[in-house]
Design a protein around this motif. Structure first.
Motif, PDB file in Angstrom:
ATOM      1  N   PRO A   1       0.844  -1.193   0.000  1.00 25.62           N
ATOM      2  CA  PRO A   1       0.000   0.000   0.000  1.00 25.62           C
ATOM      3  C   PRO A   1       0.877   1.240   0.000  1.00 25.62           C
ATOM      4  CG  PRO A   1      -0.026  -1.044   2.157  1.00 25.62           C
ATOM      5  CD  PRO A   1       0.829  -1.900   1.280  1.00 25.62           C
ATOM      6  N   SER A   2       0.422   2.311  -0.679  1.00 21.80           N
ATOM      7  CA  SER A   2       1.294   3.488  -0.822  1.00 21.80           C
ATOM      8  C   SER A   2       1.618   4.125   0.531  1.00 21.80           C
ATOM      9  CB  SER A   2       0.659   4.510  -1.765  1.00 21.80           C
ATOM     10  OG  SER A   2      -0.594   4.898  -1.282  1.00 21.80           O
ATOM     11  N   ASP A   3       0.678   4.048   1.504  1.00 22.43           N
ATOM     12  CA  ASP A   3       0.973   4.681   2.796  1.00 22.43           C
ATOM     13  C   ASP A   3       2.052   3.927   3.583  1.00 22.43           C
ATOM     14  OD1 ASP A   3      -0.670   2.595   3.207  1.00 22.43           O
ATOM     15  OD2 ASP A   3      -2.112   3.623   4.498  1.00 22.43           O
ATOM     16  N   ALA A   4       2.326   2.667   3.181  1.00 22.35           N
ATOM     17  CA  ALA A   4       3.414   1.929   3.841  1.00 22.35           C
ATOM     18  C   ALA A   4       4.753   2.584   3.520  1.00 22.35           C
ATOM     19  CB  ALA A   4       3.420   0.479   3.384  1.00 22.35           C
TER      20      ALA A   4
ATOM     21  N   THR B   1      -0.215  17.282  -2.962  1.00 21.80           N
ATOM     22  CA  THR B   1      -1.329  17.039  -3.894  1.00 21.80           C
ATOM     23  C   THR B   1      -0.937  15.946  -4.891  1.00 21.80           C
ATOM     24  OG1 THR B   1      -0.497  18.844  -5.220  1.00 21.80           O
ATOM     25  CG2 THR B   1      -2.372  19.338  -3.811  1.00 21.80           C
ATOM     26  N   GLY B   2      -1.907  15.127  -5.205  1.00 19.67           N
ATOM     27  CA  GLY B   2      -1.643  14.029  -6.143  1.00 19.67           C
ATOM     28  C   GLY B   2      -1.224  12.761  -5.434  1.00 19.67           C
ATOM     29  N   THR B   3      -0.839  12.863  -4.166  1.00 11.68           N
ATOM     30  CA  THR B   3      -0.525  11.674  -3.374  1.00 11.68           C
ATOM     31  C   THR B   3      -1.412  11.713  -2.128  1.00 11.68           C
ATOM     32  OG1 THR B   3       1.088  12.550  -1.815  1.00 11.68           O
ATOM     33  CG2 THR B   3       1.887  12.070  -4.017  1.00 11.68           C
ATOM     34  N   LYS B   4      -1.444  10.615  -1.421  1.00 14.26           N
ATOM     35  CA  LYS B   4      -2.199  10.622  -0.168  1.00 14.26           C
ATOM     36  C   LYS B   4      -1.228  10.656   1.010  1.00 14.26           C
ATOM     37  CE  LYS B   4      -6.104   8.279  -2.181  1.00 14.26           C
ATOM     38  NZ  LYS B   4      -6.708   7.007  -2.534  1.00 14.26           N
ATOM     39  N   LEU B   5       0.007  11.028   0.712  1.00 13.34           N
ATOM     40  CA  LEU B   5       1.042  10.988   1.741  1.00 13.34           C
ATOM     41  C   LEU B   5       1.334  12.378   2.301  1.00 13.34           C
ATOM     42  CD1 LEU B   5       3.458   8.492  -0.048  1.00 13.34           C
ATOM     43  CD2 LEU B   5       1.480   8.021   1.380  1.00 13.34           C
ATOM     44  N   ARG B   6       1.646  12.395   3.598  1.00 15.36           N
ATOM     45  CA  ARG B   6       1.869  13.671   4.280  1.00 15.36           C
ATOM     46  C   ARG B   6       3.363  14.022   4.321  1.00 15.36           C
ATOM     47  NH1 ARG B   6      -1.105  11.159   9.348  1.00 15.36           N
ATOM     48  NH2 ARG B   6       0.141   9.453   8.516  1.00 15.36           N
ATOM     49  N   THR B   7       3.619  15.286   4.301  1.00 10.14           N
ATOM     50  CA  THR B   7       5.002  15.743   4.438  1.00 10.14           C
ATOM     51  C   THR B   7       5.498  15.402   5.846  1.00 10.14           C
ATOM     52  OG1 THR B   7       4.593  17.563   2.926  1.00 10.14           O
ATOM     53  CG2 THR B   7       6.467  17.812   4.413  1.00 10.14           C
ATOM     54  N   LEU B   8       6.734  14.950   5.943  1.00  6.37           N
ATOM     55  CA  LEU B   8       7.298  14.647   7.258  1.00  6.37           C
ATOM     56  C   LEU B   8       8.136  15.843   7.710  1.00  6.37           C
ATOM     57  CD1 LEU B   8       8.591  10.990   6.655  1.00  6.37           C
ATOM     58  CD2 LEU B   8       6.386  11.702   7.599  1.00  6.37           C
TER      59      LEU B   8
ATOM     60  N   ARG C   1       6.921  13.094  -3.623  1.00  5.51           N
ATOM     61  CA  ARG C   1       6.614  13.645  -4.938  1.00  5.51           C
ATOM     62  C   ARG C   1       6.332  12.528  -5.925  1.00  5.51           C
ATOM     63  NH1 ARG C   1       8.742  18.574  -6.125  1.00  5.51           N
ATOM     64  NH2 ARG C   1       7.437  18.284  -7.969  1.00  5.51           N
ATOM     65  N   LEU C   2       5.416  12.774  -6.847  1.00  9.33           N
ATOM     66  CA  LEU C   2       5.157  11.790  -7.902  1.00  9.33           C
ATOM     67  C   LEU C   2       6.394  11.680  -8.783  1.00  9.33           C
ATOM     68  CD1 LEU C   2       1.543  12.902  -8.833  1.00  9.33           C
ATOM     69  CD2 LEU C   2       2.187  10.781  -7.700  1.00  9.33           C
ATOM     70  N   ALA C   3       6.729  10.461  -9.179  1.00  6.24           N
ATOM     71  CA  ALA C   3       7.956  10.249  -9.963  1.00  6.24           C
ATOM     72  C   ALA C   3       7.902  10.942 -11.323  1.00  6.24           C
ATOM     73  CB  ALA C   3       8.199   8.760 -10.154  1.00  6.24           C
TER      74      ALA C   3
ATOM     75  N   HIS D   1     -12.304  28.097  -7.690  1.00  2.00           N
ATOM     76  CA  HIS D   1     -12.200  26.643  -7.872  1.00  2.00           C
ATOM     77  C   HIS D   1     -11.138  26.336  -8.930  1.00  2.00           C
ATOM     78  CE1 HIS D   1     -13.366  22.469  -8.334  1.00  2.00           C
ATOM     79  NE2 HIS D   1     -13.543  22.659  -9.612  1.00  2.00           N
ATOM     80  N   GLY D   2     -10.375  25.299  -8.684  1.00  4.53           N
ATOM     81  CA  GLY D   2      -9.343  24.941  -9.653  1.00  4.53           C
ATOM     82  C   GLY D   2      -9.090  23.450  -9.679  1.00  4.53           C
ATOM     83  N   ILE D   3      -8.463  22.976 -10.736  1.00  2.74           N
ATOM     84  CA  ILE D   3      -8.103  21.553 -10.808  1.00  2.74           C
ATOM     85  C   ILE D   3      -6.640  21.423 -11.248  1.00  2.74           C
ATOM     86  CG2 ILE D   3     -10.431  20.693 -11.290  1.00  2.74           C
ATOM     87  CD1 ILE D   3      -9.495  20.340 -14.254  1.00  2.74           C
ATOM     88  N   VAL D   4      -6.053  20.298 -10.849  1.00  2.00           N
ATOM     89  CA  VAL D   4      -4.715  19.945 -11.329  1.00  2.00           C
ATOM     90  C   VAL D   4      -4.909  18.721 -12.218  1.00  2.00           C
ATOM     91  CG1 VAL D   4      -2.365  19.345 -10.674  1.00  2.00           C
ATOM     92  CG2 VAL D   4      -3.778  20.666  -9.112  1.00  2.00           C
ATOM     93  N   VAL D   5      -4.403  18.788 -13.432  1.00  5.40           N
ATOM     94  CA  VAL D   5      -4.574  17.659 -14.360  1.00  5.40           C
ATOM     95  C   VAL D   5      -3.418  16.674 -14.149  1.00  5.40           C
ATOM     96  CG1 VAL D   5      -4.842  16.975 -16.778  1.00  5.40           C
ATOM     97  CG2 VAL D   5      -5.699  19.197 -16.009  1.00  5.40           C
ATOM     98  N   TYR D   6      -3.737  15.537 -13.546  1.00  2.40           N
ATOM     99  CA  TYR D   6      -2.744  14.485 -13.318  1.00  2.40           C
ATOM    100  C   TYR D   6      -2.868  13.396 -14.384  1.00  2.40           C
ATOM    101  CZ  TYR D   6      -1.628  16.442  -8.739  1.00  2.40           C
ATOM    102  OH  TYR D   6      -1.202  17.265  -7.737  1.00  2.40           O
ATOM    103  N   SER D   7      -1.873  12.490 -14.379  1.00  2.00           N
ATOM    104  CA  SER D   7      -1.881  11.447 -15.421  1.00  2.00           C
ATOM    105  C   SER D   7      -3.165  10.638 -15.439  1.00  2.00           C
ATOM    106  CB  SER D   7      -0.710  10.492 -15.302  1.00  2.00           C
ATOM    107  OG  SER D   7       0.057  10.698 -14.199  1.00  2.00           O
ATOM    108  N   GLY D   8      -3.750  10.414 -14.253  1.00  2.00           N
ATOM    109  CA  GLY D   8      -4.994   9.625 -14.192  1.00  2.00           C
ATOM    110  C   GLY D   8      -6.116  10.274 -14.970  1.00  2.00           C
ATOM    111  N   CYS D   9      -6.075  11.601 -15.095  1.00  2.00           N
ATOM    112  CA  CYS D   9      -7.147  12.336 -15.804  1.00  2.00           C
ATOM    113  C   CYS D   9      -6.788  12.547 -17.264  1.00  2.00           C
ATOM    114  CB  CYS D   9      -7.373  13.700 -15.185  1.00  2.00           C
ATOM    115  SG  CYS D   9      -7.327  13.760 -13.414  1.00  2.00           S
ATOM    116  N   SER D  10      -5.567  12.204 -17.634  1.00  2.00           N
ATOM    117  CA  SER D  10      -5.105  12.500 -18.989  1.00  2.00           C
ATOM    118  C   SER D  10      -5.830  11.656 -20.030  1.00  2.00           C
ATOM    119  CB  SER D  10      -3.612  12.228 -19.054  1.00  2.00           C
ATOM    120  OG  SER D  10      -3.201  12.057 -20.369  1.00  2.00           O
ATOM    121  N   SER D  11      -5.912  12.205 -21.232  1.00  2.00           N
ATOM    122  CA  SER D  11      -6.545  11.467 -22.344  1.00  2.00           C
ATOM    123  C   SER D  11      -5.688  10.280 -22.770  1.00  2.00           C
ATOM    124  CB  SER D  11      -6.699  12.380 -23.560  1.00  2.00           C
ATOM    125  OG  SER D  11      -7.543  13.448 -23.284  1.00  2.00           O
ATOM    126  N   PHE D  12      -4.412  10.319 -22.418  1.00  2.00           N
ATOM    127  CA  PHE D  12      -3.476   9.336 -22.971  1.00  2.00           C
ATOM    128  C   PHE D  12      -3.914   7.897 -22.696  1.00  2.00           C
ATOM    129  CE2 PHE D  12       0.277   6.686 -23.036  1.00  2.00           C
ATOM    130  CZ  PHE D  12       0.924   7.099 -24.183  1.00  2.00           C
TER     131      PHE D  12
END
Lengths: 173, 313
Positions: free
Chosen positions: A30-33, A57-64, A80-82, B213-224
């Motif tokens: 799991p990602s939180d691990a 944002t984009g992850t469910k992980l908290r800054t340490l 950060r996302l890779a 209101h705003g959004i961030v477009v991540y890969s999961g939302c991408s058309s790709f």
């Protein structure tokens, strides 16, 4: 080659491949691990946990937020996302008093560079394909660590974060 | 499609029995049993059967991996995880087996054919999921090279390559160009919203509207990713209905791709409009409406387009 012998051979390989898959089936990570694995690496290297910061944002992980002996300010570890697609939303610490490093397994980068990280991911992906590494680059942990250390905070700069990506280290908690 | 002449097919078919329809199974099994005697007398293995075995092994390993992963969560999730393999992917696998089963059985496998097939299959004994798609890609190339005179064998190779691209190579390609692709998509959505609502701003992959209101477009939302699925559907339909590719087929591919991008851009615009619409189209019923609507659209366009091509030939 006789037809039945060929069929028997392929059937044996089919059963063998399924058996190999069953034997090698690993618990999904799991990602939180990963978050707790990073924290364990930090504390084992002498840092002290202070608190959790905001989620990246984009992850469910908290800054340490961590304290290091001999360092006047806290150390921040961001997940950060890779792909660095979260770059536009990251709020970094002031540049003049902090040093930012981007860490992916055993490599450190000064900038959020996509290609070197991708090359590392492919490298470890290939190695894991042949069972030659314990790192799991294509599991549920597609993260790079952004470590923000106060200037001259040598203790934090020297930390080897690579065990945090190790499957055995993550599941050993 | 003409009738199959299926000596020696009984074993790969038996391995696949849970995944074939009753009608198709009975047709293939009848043919297989009438020719089994011939096979027992020491005929060489048809090349087509070697490829059928390789594909059966790849497919069953993929299904098994999906089931295995689900079993860590709960037994109830097994079916949903098999479904997560994807309707278009299952359709593509069906096409691969159908095309192979109906391809010419006359060419006999050469020793090197069997050697390559065995080497590929032995790679699947490695304890990881990744070689599946590398093996599938090589098998697709082999089908292409070996199927010189047989359009069905080549078509099966094309579909197999499309599956590997969608499952594996596409992700690597996307990883290389993730940021520019996301920024381009954000630029399109941001520009549309700027026209519709003055005061909208966008930067990199972030869009912010005047209401805050705003959004961030991540890969999961991408058309790709949706696009790769849509193109798999298109390749599958064309390969099954008309194995000889024509320029018109490429036009259908463009139409399919544009439809998927249009649907995704429309969804992103709606998600960026306000918080309620965001939740509806991102997490709520809208997400299902989008998934089903976009899938049906690309399937209908592929089927309609391929029927036009078939009629014209």
């Amino acid at each position: 080659m006789r037809v039945w012998a060929a069929h028997a051979l392929f059937a044996t390989i089919l059963v063998g491949s399924l058996a190999a898959r069953e034997r090698a089936a690993m618990t999904p990570i799991p990602s939180d691990a990963f978050e707790s694995a990073v924290l364990r690496v930090a504390t084992s290297e002498g840092l002290e946990f202070r608190k959790y910061g905001a989620k990246t944002t984009g992850t469910k992980l908290r800054t340490l937020v961590l304290d290091a002996v001999g360092c006047s300010q806290p150390v921040f570890v961001l997940f950060r996302l890779a792909t660095f697609e979260d770059e536009a939303t990251i709020k970094s610490t002031p540049e003049h008093s902090y040093l930012s490093q981007y860490i992916y397994i055993d490599r450190k980068f000064d900038k959020p560079s996509l290609r070197p990280v991708l090359i590392q991911r492919i490298k470890y992906g290939l190695l894991s394909m042949f069972g030659s590494t314990d790192y799991a680059p294509y599991s549920n942990i597609p993260f790079v660590l952004q470590v923000e250390t106060p200037v001259n905070c040598r203790v934090a700069e020297k930390i080897n974060w690579s065990p945090a990506w190790s499957r055995s280290f993550i599941v050993s908690q | 499609l003409r009738d199959p002449i299926d000596a020696g097919l009984e074993a790969p078919i038996a391995a696949l029995w849970p995944f074939l329809s009753g009608e198709q199974l009975s047709v293939l099994a009848t043919r297989a049993s009438t020719n089994a005697g011939e096979a027992r007398h020491g005929l060489d293995l048809p090349r087509r059967d070697v490829l059928l075995w390789v594909c059966a092994i790849i497919f069953l390993n993929q299904v098994f991996a999906a089931v295995n992963e689900a079993s860590w969560a709960s037994p109830e999730l097994v079916l949903s995880d098999i479904a997560a393999v994807g309707v278009f992917q299952l359709m593509a696998w069906y096409a691969v087996f159908r095309l192979l089963a109906y391809s010419d059985r006359a060419p006999v496998a050469q020793p090197w054919d069997v050697l390559i097939a065995l080497t590929l299959c032995l790679l699947l004994l490695l304890p990881t999921d990744r070689p599946i798609w590398v093996v599938a890609t090589v098998a697709a190339v082999v089908a292409w090279i070996c199927g010189g005179g047989d359009p069905r064998l080549r078509a099966a190779g094309t579909v197999l390559a499309a599956i590997s691209a969608q499952k594996f190579w596409g992700h690597i390609l996307f990883g290389l160009f993730a940021l520019p692709l996301l920024r381009a998509e954000t630029a399109v959505v941001g520009t549309i919203l700027q026209v519709a609502r003055t005061g909208t701003v966008w930067k990199d992959n972030v869009i912010t509207l005047p209401n805050g209101h705003g959004i961030v477009v991540y890969s999961g939302c991408s058309s790709f990713h949706n696009l790769s699925m849509a193109l798999l559907c298109w390749v599958t339909v064309i390969a099954v209905r008309n194995q000889n590719w024509q320029t018109r087929d490429l036009k259908i591919g463009y139409a399919v791709g544009l439809t998927m991008v249009f649907c995704n851009v429309a969804r992103l615009c709606l998600m960026a409009w306000n918080a309620d619409l965001y939740h509806y189209w991102h997490d709520g019923a809208g997400a299902q409406i989008f998934a089903i609507g976009a899938s049906v659209s690309v399937l209908v366009i592929s089927l309609y387009g391929s029927s036009l091509t078939t009629r014209s030939t």
